[in-house]
Design a protein around this motif. Sequence first.
Motif, PDB file in Angstrom:
ATOM      1  N   LEU A 167       0.858  -1.181   0.000  1.00 58.86           N
ATOM      2  CA  LEU A 167       0.000   0.000   0.000  1.00 58.86           C
ATOM      3  C   LEU A 167       0.897   1.235   0.000  1.00 58.86           C
ATOM      4  CD1 LEU A 167      -2.888   1.200   0.305  1.00 58.86           C
ATOM      5  CD2 LEU A 167      -2.569   1.014   2.768  1.00 58.86           C
ATOM      6  N   LEU A 168       0.746   2.067  -1.026  1.00 59.70           N
ATOM      7  CA  LEU A 168       1.557   3.279  -1.138  1.00 59.70           C
ATOM      8  C   LEU A 168       0.713   4.480  -0.713  1.00 59.70           C
ATOM      9  CD1 LEU A 168       3.103   2.675  -4.684  1.00 59.70           C
ATOM     10  CD2 LEU A 168       3.976   1.924  -2.449  1.00 59.70           C
ATOM     11  N   HIS A 169       1.309   5.322   0.137  1.00 57.39           N
ATOM     12  CA  HIS A 169       0.537   6.468   0.616  1.00 57.39           C
ATOM     13  C   HIS A 169       1.428   7.687   0.675  1.00 57.39           C
ATOM     14  CE1 HIS A 169      -2.817   8.497   2.303  1.00 57.39           C
ATOM     15  NE2 HIS A 169      -2.279   8.664   3.501  1.00 57.39           N
ATOM     16  N   LEU A 170       0.897   8.792   0.172  1.00 55.81           N
ATOM     17  CA  LEU A 170       1.666  10.022   0.061  1.00 55.81           C
ATOM     18  C   LEU A 170       1.937  10.649   1.428  1.00 55.81           C
ATOM     19  CD1 LEU A 170       2.879  11.986  -2.032  1.00 55.81           C
ATOM     20  CD2 LEU A 170       0.651  13.123  -2.129  1.00 55.81           C
ATOM     21  N   ALA A 171       0.923  10.684   2.276  1.00 59.50           N
ATOM     22  CA  ALA A 171       1.070  11.352   3.574  1.00 59.50           C
ATOM     23  C   ALA A 171       1.928  10.510   4.516  1.00 59.50           C
ATOM     24  CB  ALA A 171      -0.292  11.597   4.187  1.00 59.50           C
ATOM     25  N   THR A 200       4.501   4.604   3.640  1.00 60.54           N
ATOM     26  CA  THR A 200       3.948   5.952   3.734  1.00 60.54           C
ATOM     27  C   THR A 200       4.999   6.968   3.309  1.00 60.54           C
ATOM     28  OG1 THR A 200       4.585   6.046   6.044  1.00 60.54           O
ATOM     29  CG2 THR A 200       2.326   5.406   5.586  1.00 60.54           C
ATOM     30  N   GLY A 201       4.574   8.203   3.017  1.00 60.20           N
ATOM     31  CA  GLY A 201       5.471   9.261   2.609  1.00 60.20           C
ATOM     32  C   GLY A 201       6.109   8.998   1.261  1.00 60.20           C
ATOM     33  N   VAL A 202       5.442   8.242   0.423  1.00 60.28           N
ATOM     34  CA  VAL A 202       6.003   7.943  -0.900  1.00 60.28           C
ATOM     35  C   VAL A 202       5.050   8.430  -1.987  1.00 60.28           C
ATOM     36  CG1 VAL A 202       7.323   5.950  -0.117  1.00 60.28           C
ATOM     37  CG2 VAL A 202       4.978   5.633  -0.955  1.00 60.28           C
ATOM     38  N   SER A 203       5.611   8.753  -3.114  1.00 60.99           N
ATOM     39  CA  SER A 203       4.829   9.292  -4.206  1.00 60.99           C
ATOM     40  C   SER A 203       5.058   8.438  -5.451  1.00 60.99           C
ATOM     41  CB  SER A 203       5.264  10.745  -4.423  1.00 60.99           C
ATOM     42  OG  SER A 203       4.871  11.182  -5.684  1.00 60.99           O
ATOM     43  N   ALA A 204       3.965   8.082  -6.123  1.00 63.27           N
ATOM     44  CA  ALA A 204       4.079   7.259  -7.327  1.00 63.27           C
ATOM     45  C   ALA A 204       4.356   8.160  -8.515  1.00 63.27           C
ATOM     46  CB  ALA A 204       2.794   6.466  -7.551  1.00 63.27           C
ATOM     47  N   ASP A 205       5.390   7.823  -9.279  1.00 58.39           N
ATOM     48  CA  ASP A 205       5.775   8.641 -10.428  1.00 58.39           C
ATOM     49  C   ASP A 205       5.197   8.124 -11.736  1.00 58.39           C
ATOM     50  OD1 ASP A 205       7.084  10.868  -9.713  1.00 58.39           O
ATOM     51  OD2 ASP A 205       9.015  10.312 -10.628  1.00 58.39           O
ATOM     52  N   SER A 206       5.139   6.796 -11.813  1.00 62.06           N
ATOM     53  CA  SER A 206       4.574   6.205 -13.032  1.00 62.06           C
ATOM     54  C   SER A 206       4.154   4.772 -12.734  1.00 62.06           C
ATOM     55  CB  SER A 206       5.612   6.203 -14.167  1.00 62.06           C
ATOM     56  OG  SER A 206       6.717   5.392 -13.788  1.00 62.06           O
ATOM     57  N   VAL A 207       3.254   4.292 -13.611  1.00 67.47           N
ATOM     58  CA  VAL A 207       2.855   2.890 -13.517  1.00 67.47           C
ATOM     59  C   VAL A 207       3.487   2.176 -14.697  1.00 67.47           C
ATOM     60  CG1 VAL A 207       0.943   1.267 -13.422  1.00 67.47           C
ATOM     61  CG2 VAL A 207       0.677   3.565 -12.446  1.00 67.47           C
ATOM     62  N   GLN A 208       4.247   1.149 -14.362  1.00 65.66           N
ATOM     63  CA  GLN A 208       4.922   0.408 -15.418  1.00 65.66           C
ATOM     64  C   GLN A 208       4.370  -0.999 -15.488  1.00 65.66           C
ATOM     65  OE1 GLN A 208       9.084   0.704 -14.428  1.00 65.66           O
ATOM     66  NE2 GLN A 208       9.113   2.904 -14.840  1.00 65.66           N
ATOM     67  N   GLU A 209       4.800  -1.707 -16.514  1.00 64.73           N
ATOM     68  CA  GLU A 209       4.300  -3.068 -16.702  1.00 64.73           C
ATOM     69  C   GLU A 209       4.611  -3.947 -15.484  1.00 64.73           C
ATOM     70  OE1 GLU A 209       4.745  -5.700 -20.594  1.00 64.73           O
ATOM     71  OE2 GLU A 209       4.027  -3.647 -20.752  1.00 64.73           O
ATOM     72  N   ASP A 210       5.787  -3.671 -14.861  1.00 63.16           N
ATOM     73  CA  ASP A 210       6.218  -4.547 -13.772  1.00 63.16           C
ATOM     74  C   ASP A 210       6.053  -3.907 -12.390  1.00 63.16           C
ATOM     75  OD1 ASP A 210       8.001  -2.612 -14.375  1.00 63.16           O
ATOM     76  OD2 ASP A 210       9.790  -3.890 -14.282  1.00 63.16           O
ATOM     77  N   GLY A 211       5.338  -2.782 -12.325  1.00 63.24           N
ATOM     78  CA  GLY A 211       5.110  -2.213 -10.998  1.00 63.24           C
ATOM     79  C   GLY A 211       4.958  -0.710 -11.018  1.00 63.24           C
ATOM     80  N   VAL A 212       5.116  -0.136  -9.836  1.00 61.53           N
ATOM     81  CA  VAL A 212       4.964   1.308  -9.686  1.00 61.53           C
ATOM     82  C   VAL A 212       6.333   1.904  -9.360  1.00 61.53           C
ATOM     83  CG1 VAL A 212       3.889   3.155  -8.346  1.00 61.53           C
ATOM     84  CG2 VAL A 212       2.581   1.089  -8.898  1.00 61.53           C
ATOM     85  N   ARG A 213       6.703   2.926 -10.151  1.00 62.16           N
ATOM     86  CA  ARG A 213       7.973   3.592  -9.930  1.00 62.16           C
ATOM     87  C   ARG A 213       7.736   4.762  -8.986  1.00 62.16           C
ATOM     88  NH1 ARG A 213      12.855   1.674 -11.078  1.00 62.16           N
ATOM     89  NH2 ARG A 213      12.200   1.126 -13.196  1.00 62.16           N
ATOM     90  N   LEU A 214       8.482   4.783  -7.879  1.00 64.59           N
ATOM     91  CA  LEU A 214       8.336   5.872  -6.919  1.00 64.59           C
ATOM     92  C   LEU A 214       9.190   7.063  -7.348  1.00 64.59           C
ATOM     93  CD1 LEU A 214       8.489   3.885  -3.549  1.00 64.59           C
ATOM     94  CD2 LEU A 214       6.501   4.454  -4.961  1.00 64.59           C
TER      95      LEU A 214
END
Lengths: 464, 673
Positions: A167-171, A200-214
């Motif tokens: 679970l990725l969360h910005l706050a 927590t405290g992470v931001s998703a930059d892009s969605v790729q075929e193999d996952g989410v790039r922070l």
Amino acid sequence: MRLVVVGNGMAGSRLISEVRARDPHIKITVFGAETCQPYNRVLLSNVLAGSSRPDQVHLLDSSWYDAHHVNVVLGSPVAHIDRETRHVVTEDGRREPYDLLVLATGSEAVVPPIPGVERAIPFRTLDDCERIMRAAERARRAVVVGGGLLGIEAARGLAGRGLPVTLLHLAGHLMERQLDVEAGEVLGETLAGLGVEIRTGVSADSVQEDGVRLSDGELVEADLVVLACGVRPVTGPAAEAGLEVRRGVVVDDELRTDDPSIFAIGECAEHDGNVYGLVAPAWEQAGVAADVITGGKALYRGSRLVTRLKARSVELAAMGETQLTEEHAEVVRFSHRARGTYRKLVIRDGRLVGAILLGESDAVGTLTQLFDRGGQVPGDRAGLLFPGLSSAPVADSPVLMPDAAKVCQCNNVTKGQIRACWEAGARDVAGVAAATRATTGCGTCRDAVEGIVGWLCEQEGISV
Amino acid sequence: MTAPVKTHCPYCALQCGMEIGPELAIRPRTDIPANASGALCQKGWTAGELLTNGERLTTPLLHGEPVEWDVALDYVADRLSAIRAEHGPDAVAVFGGGGLTNEKAYHLGKFARVALRTSQIDYNGRFCMSSAAAASGKAFGMDRGMPFPITDLAGADVVLLAGGNVAETMPPFVRHLTGPRMIVIDPRRTQTAKLAWLHLQPTPGTDLALALGLLHLAIADDLVDEAYVAARTTGYDEVRTSLASWWPERVERITGVPVYRMRQAVRALAAAGNAYILTGRGAEQHAKGTDTVSAFINLALALGLPGRHGSGYGCVTGQGNGQGGREHGQKADQLPGYRKIDDPAAREHVAGVWGVRPEDLPGPGRSAYELLDALGTPGGPRALLLFGSNPVISAPAAEHVAERIGALDLLVTCDFVMSETAALADVVFPVTQWAEESGTMTNLEGRVLLRRQAVTPPEGVRSDLEVLAGLAKRLGHTFATEPAEVFDELRRASAGGPADYSGITYERIEAETGVFWPCPEIGHPGTPRPFLDSFATPDGRARFVPVQHRPPAEEADEDYPVYLSTGRVLAHYQSGAQTRRIAALVQAAPEPYVELHPDLAEQLDIAAGDVVRVSSRRGEAKAVARISDAIRRDTVFMPFHWEGANRLTNPALDPTSKMPEFKVCAVRVERDS
């Protein structure tokens, strides 16, 4: 009168049943953007978790409309409102006249504008839910973006299907709008124990075929990405028609927009500066609007919000102003992180204005009702957080029991009477029963009577 | 008197077997399953004092003056005739009771319809189990309180009791519950709740929401017995859809019962090999009582309980003959045998037994509270004959009811002590009581029992049957007075009806220690478990009934911020007319009280023992404060055996059963200065 309702979700469907319950004659037409009959969005997390089937969340049977003389048009979003001629126009060109119009268009999922986001599935509708479930069958790892209520429910649901979930969360902590830091952390620990990795405290930059790039370049691997990044009110047609729209369509205490023949309820409406994203206010609004439409005098004065997480093995209730500190309010707190327990009361002027309850607790019902009713908080705060704590200890030892204590409720026999009976010669339960009738009613005091007789005999050195 | 006589307790629907010996010594019988273990509560043990307590009425009273029987009977018959002549037959009303024997209940209905030709007859059972009766009728096509022997309960793994406090209201019942895990739903931690494995403590007036929440969870957690639902029920799909609106977190907010507790309850019920769901007055005495019971029956059906040996749904009937009393025609809409008065076939059959034309039988009349509320109003009854009831104490909005009674041209009561209502009467007939007469009682299981006369009545008193016969004779009709003779006629009148007694005789009851109805022939063994093969609906299937929760008729608000709930204490029975005259019972429970939580007491500055004034929109009552954390903070409790509690209660009626909302209203609580 012709009533047209735009939106057949939780608010719209509630409104038509409320109107119909009050008035059997009003002509009602309802337009739904989705193709299925209305369903309970609150239960989608159960569907995702696999504990409910999709067909178990419908709020109305398809036969309901005919039986209640409601004209329903499904899969037909409304594109325009023609206020001049009082018509709504659907995307496929159908024009429907109205005398009164209710907008219940709800909200739509926020999809962040990041590269590859089309690979991700938002979690908002029943269709979304079914797509996620299909994807989950093949997936090996999942990522959920967004650590609010919905994101947590989705993550817990997927983990419950045996899928490793991050679970990725910005706050800085989960559900930051409803929880303080410590509660957010305890919740994260509980979820971690259930197989949800929390970042927590992470931001998703892009969605790729193999996952989410922070944003820091790290790749969080996943072949299923679910978006729970919040919702925004659907206000397009209202704005285009010139109704006052801020965050939502602005309504007064009768739920009327600035056009008196048009109402707005639910997540698309803004009342007194508030846009509510929970079902309870939407249903309260539906009740008030239905009353006004059928000639009643109800008024809507805002709702108190209680957030209740629906995730298996996670009990969380949060309400009101949970983040106030001792400077502004009285705060009562109990934390036992090893057990996933966190309880907090926020009290101002003798009233409960906020609370967090994490972990199973019998206090949740009492506190929710105290918050809802604005009732006075009792002086014994601990008793409120720990029900049963203040109960007088039961003196079940025959030594400690006072003579006046009632032993047999059914025949009103006290310990003193049993003692007197013993002194008169009774040496066993049968003897006591014959003389006092103790134990002859419901029979549950038999052990107690036995205990007293035994203790008396012991005192006298008589073996029994 | 020499040999002890076998009879039954004069009080509750358990109808414990007892013997009355020389010097009126009471001993429990061991041949009656309800109390086969030899149990009795304090009321039962002291019942002999009812016969000797010195407050007995032994002479008819006319406007308070003792008169000869013939004078009183002539007076009443003349006044009834005059009122009928002037205002029509419906100007005369009859009000019965759930404590009357089957024979009396039957004759009361016949007397009203044949001798008075009035439609205006109802009884206090309307205030008892009418909601459960209506819901059972809808679901099963028949209402037999517990459609199984009480002894079956002991074999269950789990018993859920919604709104019942059997440890106080019928203590020997508890002996049948020592095996199962008990789940008790009650706003108070009662003596019964203390015995429970799980106690759910909802806000008063929210049992319906709770039942919906439980069923929602059963569906969501995949605990529904789909095979049973498919084979034995109809209507499930609609109910399932209606439950999507009642998810547990919403129900938690309404009821105050934590979700995880609801889940524990449902899981325990579903995991049980055998389970029962029982409802009592706590769930039923509401303006939505029928729907509440329907919701619990829906839960039972979804879990596959009713009509299965060892499992089921049952209503814990309260009054001594609460079951039989609702079957034989003292109810506004009924004819004997649990027939409907608007059913042409039923009218024809009963008219045949009574020797009248079907068209001469009146139609349905007003329900109990509606009847009391109409007394002395234009178009309402002007005369009332009252048997086995004390509505000045037991009806809701009691001051209003007393006013209505005061507006009558004629009030006639049959009583054996001077009850509060009898004290208002123009004519009081002194009648026999339980041990002084014979008659049948049908207990909470639907088991027909025989109370044998054990003692000779005091000189001067007559039985209710004799009073009815005396009046009937003066009105030109012949009524039997021997209970056995009346029972034989009742058997014929009930033949072919749902509650068919035609195969039951006094001799059989004695030989078999009770016979379960329906029993359509002498050779028929009776029916302990009527639904095993099929339900009493036209298609033999039980019906799910979709229902929705709604708030109580009166919610707590700023002016009346606290909920009041009412109920019973162990030492007293109903309006207390009998038990408040027995020394040991008065000693055990001497006075009315109001129970409140320590937090509420602190807020209101009330200490234990203070005299407290409790007021509602309908009246005011004073009682002594008892402080206890067994009750919710937002609720106070008052027992209803004394004048007071029912001055406060709300006469809002259930639309189907016409049950008043005894169990929740809004009150203000203050220390009496």
